[in-house]
Design an enzyme around this catalytic site. Structure first.
Site, short mmCIF file in Angstrom:
data_model
loop_
_atom_site.label_atom_id
_atom_site.label_comp_id
_atom_site.label_asym_id
_atom_site.label_seq_id
_atom_site.Cartn_x
_atom_site.Cartn_y
_atom_site.Cartn_z
CE LYS A 272 -4.01 -2.08 2.60
NZ LYS A 272 -4.88 -1.98 1.72
NE ARG A 346 -11.28 -9.96 -2.20
CZ ARG A 346 -11.36 -9.02 -3.14
NH1 ARG A 346 -11.84 -9.41 -4.40
NH2 ARG A 346 -11.64 -7.77 -2.76
N1 BES Z 1 -8.23 -3.94 4.45
C1 BES Z 1 -8.26 -3.30 3.20
C2 BES Z 1 -9.64 -2.52 2.84
C3 BES Z 1 -9.84 -1.38 3.51
C4 BES Z 1 -9.81 -0.10 3.05
C5 BES Z 1 -9.97 -1.38 4.96
C6 BES Z 1 -9.91 1.02 3.65
C7 BES Z 1 -10.39 -0.01 5.78
C8 BES Z 1 -10.34 1.07 5.03
C9 BES Z 1 -8.41 -4.56 2.13
O1 BES Z 1 -7.38 -5.60 2.47
C10 BES Z 1 -7.95 -4.06 0.83
O2 BES Z 1 -6.65 -3.77 0.79
N2 BES Z 1 -8.56 -4.13 -0.36
C11 BES Z 1 -8.40 -3.74 -1.57
C12 BES Z 1 -9.01 -4.82 -2.62
C13 BES Z 1 -8.47 -4.50 -3.75
C14 BES Z 1 -6.93 -4.78 -4.01
C15 BES Z 1 -9.36 -5.50 -4.89
C16 BES Z 1 -8.70 -2.38 -1.79
O3 BES Z 1 -10.10 -2.20 -1.61
O4 BES Z 1 -8.23 -1.41 -2.28
MN MN Z 2 -5.64 -5.47 1.77
#
Ligand code: BES
Ligand code: MN
Ligand code: ZN
Length: 495
Positions: A272, A346
């Site tokens: 990230k 997931r």
């Molecule tokens: N933990 C994150 C999602 C999240 C985003 C939680 C903001 C709390 C606040 C999750 O694991 C994630 O990184 N999701 C990705 C999925 C994508 C790669 C398909 C996302 O939402 O960007």
């Molecule tokens: Mn994630």
């Protein structure tokens, strides 16, 4: 907090500070409580020069009487629009104002409001005071240890028993929400999967829950290749926590709660951006909520068999980390091509939802900070609800209305299934940017074919940037009250 419900005549109340709810634009004589008996007419009229009883507004009065030293007027807004959640918000803000005055005890007279019964009102007010005065000071070396310690609810003798019952439930539920908040607020270097599992075992021992913690070898034996794939890149060992309420009563209907427990989500190799990554210590909130919900089930003695599943691991990028293009074999036997190492939630849920099958549940609800797309779609106040069963949707929407924890249903659109098609495996773990919350739901749906199932995407709800009403900046414990209310309804309907 020590909480007592008593039936003293209102004019004989003794208090350091007393909280008195008021509606806007109502004549003093039409207010729910006769405030004049504590303050005198003149003092209230003076206070009301600026105090308009808008929701969450407060005004402090020092009456010239010996019994009640301070009265805090609590604005409730318009009478016809006042709901239990308005009450919870307003008294939450008021309780915080009391704590900020440095006082440790408060008295809250209760009254009959609209269609709500004394039991609900008492529960709501207790929740408000506990949630509104919540603090998290564990890591501050100079924090004051003074906090609200005594709450007295006052009612008439006729309503004493139901109010007492409501107060007990309110305390169990609110203290469980505070536990969930603590876990979200806890830094990642303290709350590792091992520590989260130990906390769960401690809570289980205190409340009579059965607990079991699977280590990585046991997960491997079960074929949980999805969670183990995510765990590969972390120095911390993954844990799979199983909590059970009424484990020894197999005849009771079974409900399973599953919570995403990513103790820290760096994104993995597809790391990230630095901005806000620290908030990903809260990516275990689904698991923390699950522990809190099981605590409620035990202490409320729900006549149900309730199982909590908490798959816990970090998502980190070291030399062992899973890579884009890798294929993982889940416990269900289905294979998954990794498109993004950041779509890890997931994956761990897939194995937990497969594991849930063995309990032959009446229904399964999962809570997960799953997609940023959900925050874009619904903002920070509303959780996404995706569900394969209309009765379950309706039951959760009812619980949502009861608790003020908002949800909005998104469809499990079959036309989008093909977005998950993979060239090399049974599916990909990402279906692209459009409808990101829905394709995440469809992914989970491939592991939940055997039972009614609902998914709550709580991304963005697990932490809040501002203190207001009964929510405090930081972890919110969102979902605990909602799912607990649903379980209580299920217990009620099977009686
Ligand atoms: N933990 C994150 C999602 C999240 C985003 C939680 C903001 C709390 C606040 C999750 O694991 C994630 O990184 N999701 C990705 C999925 C994508 C790669 C398909 C996302 O939402 O960007
Ligand atoms: Mn994630
Ligand atoms: Zn995540």
């Amino acid at each position: 907090m020590k909480i007592q419900v008593i039936s003293t005549p209102m004019h004989m109340i003794q208090a350091e500070i007393l909280l008195a709810g008021m509606f806007t634009a109502e004549e003093l004589s039409a207010q729910p409580l006769n405030i004049e008996q504590w303050c005198g007419n003149a003092a209230i009229r003076t206070a009301c020069t600026d105090f308009k009883a808008k929701a969450c507004q407060t005004a402090l009065i020092y009456p010239q009487t010996a019994n009640v030293k301070r009265v805090l007027l609590v604005g409730l807004g318009e009478k016809d629009k006042c709901t239990l959640d308005t009450l919870r918000q307003a008294y939450g803000a008021a309780a915080r104002a009391v704590a900020e005055l440095g006082l440790t005890s408060l008295v809250v007279p209760i009254w009959q409001m609209r269609q709500y019964v004394p039991l609900e009102i008492a529960q709501t007010l207790v929740e408000a005071v506990i949630l509104g005065s919540y603090t998290f000071n564990e890591h501050k070396s100079k924090a004051s240890d003074q906090s609200l310690s005594d709450l007295e609810l006052v009612t008439d003798s006729q309503n004493l028993a139901p109010a007492q019952q409501g107060a007990i439930a309110g305390q169990i539920i609110a203290e469980s929400v505070c536990l969930a908040r603590d876990l979200t607020n806890q830094p990642g270097n303290y709350l590792t999967p091992t520590m989260l599992a130990e906390t769960a075992e401690k809570v289980a021992a205190e409340t009579g829950l059965r607990s079991e913690v699977l280590d990585e070898a046991q997960m491997a034996e079960l074929g949980m290749g999805a969670i183990l794939g995510v765990a590969q890149g972390s120095e911390e060992a993954a844990k799979f926590v199983i909590l059970e309420h009424n484990a020894d009563k197999p005849d009771l209907p079974t409900y399973v709660v599953v919570g995403k427990g990513i103790n820290f989500d760096s994104g993995g190799l597809q790391i990230k951006s630095a901005d806000g990554m620290g908030a990903m210590k809260g990516d275990m909130t689904g698991a923390g909520d699950t522990l809190a919900i099981l605590r409620c089930a035990a202490l409320l003695k729900l006549p149900l068999h309730v199982v909590g599943l908490m798959p816990c691991t970090e998502n980190m990028p070291d030399g062992h980390a899973y890579k884009p293009g890798d294929v993982l074999k889940s416990m269900s036997g289905q294979t998954i091509e990794i498109i993004s190492t950041d779509a890890e939630g997931r994956l761990i849920l897939a194995d937990a939802l497969t594991f849930a099958k063995r309990y032959q549940p009446k229904a399964v609800v999962d809570l997960a900070t799953l997609t940023g797309a959900c925050v874009i779609a619904l903002g920070n106040s509303i959780a996404g609800l995706l569900c394969n069963n209309t009765n379950l949707t309706a039951a959760l929407e009812k619980a949502s209305a009861e608790t003020g924890e908002k949800v909005w249903e998104l469809p499990l659109e079959p036309e989008y299934e093909e977005l998950l098609d993979s060239d090399v495996a049974d599916m990909m773990n990402v279906g692209g940017r459009p409808a990101g919350t829905i394709t995440a739901g469809l992914f989970l749906g491939r592991f939940t074919k055997d039972y009614p199932w609902a998914h709550l995407d709580i991304a963005g709800k697990e932490q809040t940037a501002k203190t207001a009403g009964y929510t405090i900046k930081g972890g919110t414990g969102y979902g605990v009250r909602l799912v607990t209310a649903w379980l209580r309804d299920m217990a009620e309907s099977t009686k």
